[in-house]
Design an enzyme around this catalytic site. Sequence first.
Site, PDB file in Angstrom:
ATOM      1  N   TYR A  54       2.086   0.388  -4.592  1.00 59.60           N
ATOM      2  CA  TYR A  54       0.915   1.139  -5.052  1.00 59.60           C
ATOM      3  C   TYR A  54       0.975   2.536  -4.439  1.00 59.60           C
ATOM      4  O   TYR A  54       1.291   2.685  -3.249  1.00 59.60           O
ATOM      5  CB  TYR A  54      -0.382   0.458  -4.618  1.00 59.60           C
ATOM      6  CG  TYR A  54      -0.688  -0.832  -5.338  1.00 59.60           C
ATOM      7  CD1 TYR A  54      -0.970  -0.843  -6.703  1.00 59.60           C
ATOM      8  CD2 TYR A  54      -0.711  -2.040  -4.658  1.00 59.60           C
ATOM      9  CE1 TYR A  54      -1.249  -2.025  -7.367  1.00 59.60           C
ATOM     10  CE2 TYR A  54      -0.992  -3.232  -5.308  1.00 59.60           C
ATOM     11  CZ  TYR A  54      -1.254  -3.217  -6.662  1.00 59.60           C
ATOM     12  OH  TYR A  54      -1.527  -4.396  -7.321  1.00 59.60           O
ATOM     13  N   LYS A  97       0.826  -1.213   0.000  1.00 57.96           N
ATOM     14  CA  LYS A  97       0.000   0.000   0.000  1.00 57.96           C
ATOM     15  C   LYS A  97       0.860   1.264   0.000  1.00 57.96           C
ATOM     16  O   LYS A  97       2.049   1.228   0.283  1.00 57.96           O
ATOM     17  CB  LYS A  97      -0.936   0.011   1.220  1.00 57.96           C
ATOM     18  CG  LYS A  97      -2.050  -1.008   1.132  1.00 57.96           C
ATOM     19  CD  LYS A  97      -2.892  -0.853  -0.132  1.00 57.96           C
ATOM     20  CE  LYS A  97      -3.675   0.439  -0.182  1.00 57.96           C
ATOM     21  NZ  LYS A  97      -4.415   0.610  -1.453  1.00 57.96           N
TER      22      LYS A  97
END
Length: 371
Positions: free
Chosen positions: A94, A75
């Site tokens: 990400y 993340k």
Amino acid sequence: MLIGVPKEIKNQEYRVGITPAGVSELTCTGHQVMIEHNAGESIGFPDSAYQAAGASIETDVAVLFDKAEMIVKVKEPQPAEYARLKPGQLLFTYLHLAPDPEQTKGLIKSGCTAIAYETVTDTHGGLPLLAPMSEVAGKLSVQAGARCLEKSMGGRGVLLGGVPGVEPGHVTIIGGGVVGENAARVAMGLGAEVTILDRSVPRLRELEARYAGRLKTLYSTQEGLLNCIRRSDLVVGAVLIPGAAAPKLITREMLKEMHKGSVLVDVAIDQGGCFETSRATTHDKPVFIEEGIVHYCVANMPGAVARTATLALTHATLPFVLALANKGWQQAIKDDIHLMRGLNIHAGQVTNQAVAEALNYAYIKPSGLIG
């Protein structure tokens, strides 16, 4: 290269940036991998498995960030994490920067080089590092939506598959890409009536041919969308504009046309969401109700099936991690235009056009940063 893999700290995020098998591939080619203590413990990847694959275990995350030349995560970095990044350090994860000005500001201030999984492309025009999580999120969207339709969750009490003598639930999916198709497959498997809306006629034709007679397809217009949501029990938002903020396709006023207790699942919430009333939620508190409509807007949906998601993600990212480690980021993106498109931030500059336009930064072409 020394590669650091910290434990994810986002709410109920149990995925980890690499599996022990992935570590083995890196160490076999001469790289060092440092894993934060218990990074994968909760999903069946204990420290001992990483050590057996050749990794070292670090109990102090500050030391990991300080020593690592490349940070591999899942993340987007949280404030405590991007505060630890530094000039010359490579971040591969990400990012979803367009709807997140604070993270963008933090990465720019850090001086690091940040490559985003979600903007790496392939020769077919796809997004190979987003695809595995899109498959997971698409399938989970219907699973979560079906649960939210239960009265205990605030839903209208509809069983998507129906029973003999009772019609099934109606599912509308906005977007016919990887998320949308996987959502449709699960919804059809449950026995629901499913409609996909998209603005690509070739894509609609492809879906129609693949699921002939089981799936309805519709060219997406405001009128067509409104007619669909009026009769829907579950609406899945599955739109994507790579790197950019998601368009707001369902307004608050449109919610008033829906059945009370219907459910919206916004898979685009990482990019700001595609419903006007969306706001990011967590696995702790996944839903809220606006205008009588249940909203499920969890920003890290695949974290709910973290082991499956970690395995799928490592399969996709490992070739790129190896390329970056073997060649260095400059040579790696010079050799691969698709990896170059993943470069979002470098040394305080924004190198993704969609992010620059969304957040009003000057855009620097990635190709201008390499010799």
